[in-house]
Enzyme design. Structure first.
Site: not given
Ligand code: GCO
Length: 408
Positions: A156, A318
């Protein structure tokens, strides 16, 4: 990458490893020591203590029946000072453990824990950081490349740059303006390009952003015509499509120096971190503990639109929800909302796959309750409840539901 569906979980070093004394410091350590930056003032110095408990955690992943999983390297752990050789043995043992458990390791080079030695010597405003990252990638390839065949370069970029460098919510919290922000974005793209050149195998990058969940949502999803780092296409067009997004440059002429470089070579596959989509909401719409609307259709529309635009395999890198759960009087942790979240989101992904969209895997975020950045330990995303004082792991109801869904 194996040809079976990549059932997995995602994780990141700073959020689960602990053992801060065994590594160099990162921007998140310095940030966490500042007042009022982390909820309740807790830090990730120990946290889940995955560094010492990784065998137990791998056993849980094996119980789930996972075929793959993502972890990130702590750059300051493997290079505590510039040019020094740090604790690669931890990641070599971890990688061997994944392989022994029949779980394909997908290794992410950077999940926001930037080494303080680099931060204090130019940081993302210094072109040398791209070379430093390239050397880090080459070392990862030489140390793990005989066992790791699938890599991510970054997690990200819009978050660590937008919230961390040009904002104050994430480390290092510089709140830079567009001039320094553009230099950081240029350094990021150069670092990604050097990593792509250094790594063998399949290479991707985990992206997140808003998905407009509707049949006519394609153009809105890829609209980069506003002055914001949040929209996907500013990042996904160069990183997945090999061309700069012209709308973004018109909206943000400060980025012209970024566009002076050639766009990077397209990644081999798409990795999408999708939690909640832009869907019409009803009063009392289901939301997570982060107040993110629960919109399972985001996995259908996100997969469909990205497949249409870049025609590459898609990994959901994710997807998960912050929950409010704790052990009951029997020591059990029941999370029916996350059970339904899993089922509904996997149904939406199944719909995409039934339409021929090349979804190659689903990585739930995440196995363990962990350090949720500026929210500290307040927001629990795990399939497994963690008692952060004792380290005790308690699989939640959703752990067994995920296991059953995988086996079905
Ligand atoms: C994000 C990160 C993760 C977070 C998850 C929950 O997407 O912010 O990759 O490290 O912990 O998404 O917010």
């Amino acid at each position: 990458m194996n040809d079976s569906f990549l059932w997995g979980i995602g994780s990141s070093a700073h959020q689960i490893e602990g053992n801060r004394l065994g590594r160099g410091d990162s921007t998140w350590d310095r940030f966490s020591e500042q007042p009022n930056k982390i909820a309740d003032g807790f830090r990730a110095d120990v946290g889940c203590d995955h560094y010492h408990r990784w065998r137990e955690d791998l056993a849980l992943m094996k119980d789930l029946g996972l075929t793959s999983a993502r972890f990130s390297l702590s750059w300051p752990r493997v290079e505590p000072a510039e040019g020094t050789v740090g604790d690669w043995s931890f990641y070599e043992a971890l990688t061997d453990g994944y392989l022994a458990a029949g779980i394909e390791p997908i290794v992410n080079l950077f999940h926001w824990d930037f080494p303080l030695w680099a931060e204090d010597d130019g940081g993302w405003n210094d072109p040398r950081t791209a070379d430093r990252f390239g050397r880090f990638a080459a070392t990862a390839q030489s140390r793990l490349g005989d066992r790791v065949k699938t890599w991510l370069t970054f997690n990200e970029p819009n978050c660590f740059i937008g919230d961390g460098l040009m904002g104050t919510v994430h480390a290092p919290g510089h709140n830079w303006g567009w001039e320094q922000g553009a230099i950081a974005i240029r350094t990021f793209f150069r670092a990604h390009r050097q990593a792509m050149e250094a790594l063998n195998g399949s290479v991707s990058i985990a992206l997140t952003g808003p998905v407009s969940c509707a049949a006519d949502g394609y153009s809105k999803t890829f609209d980069a015509s506003r002055r914001s780092l949040w929209p996907f296409a500013l990042w996904s067009d160069p990183l997945l499509g090999g061309e700069w997004n012209k709308e973004a440059l018109l909206a943000m002429p400060e980025l012209s120096l970024v566009y002076e470089d050639p766009p990077p070579a397209p990644a081999d596959f798409i990795t999408l971190n999708l939690y909640s989509g832009d869907s019409p909401l009803r009063p009392g719409h289901a939301v997570s503990a982060f107040n993110w609307p629960v919109t399972p259709e985001v996995l259908y529309w996100g997969s469909r639109f990205f497949s249409e635009r870049y025609s590459k395999p898609i990994l959901i890198g994710e997807n998960g929800m912050a929950g409010i759960e704790w052990p009951d009087e029997n020591g059990e942790v029941h999370d029916p909302a996350r059970v339904d979240f899993l089922r509904s989101h996997l149904r939406a992904l199944r719909r995409a796959m039934d339409e021929g969209i090349p979804v190659i895997g689903y990585h739930h975020w995440t196995l363990l309750d962990n350090f949720e950045w500026h929210e500290g330990f307040r927001k629990r995303f795990g399939l497994v409840y963690v008692d952060f004082e004792t380290g005790k792991r308690t699989p939640k109801t959703s752990f067994y539901a995920y296991r059953d869904l995988i086996s079905e």
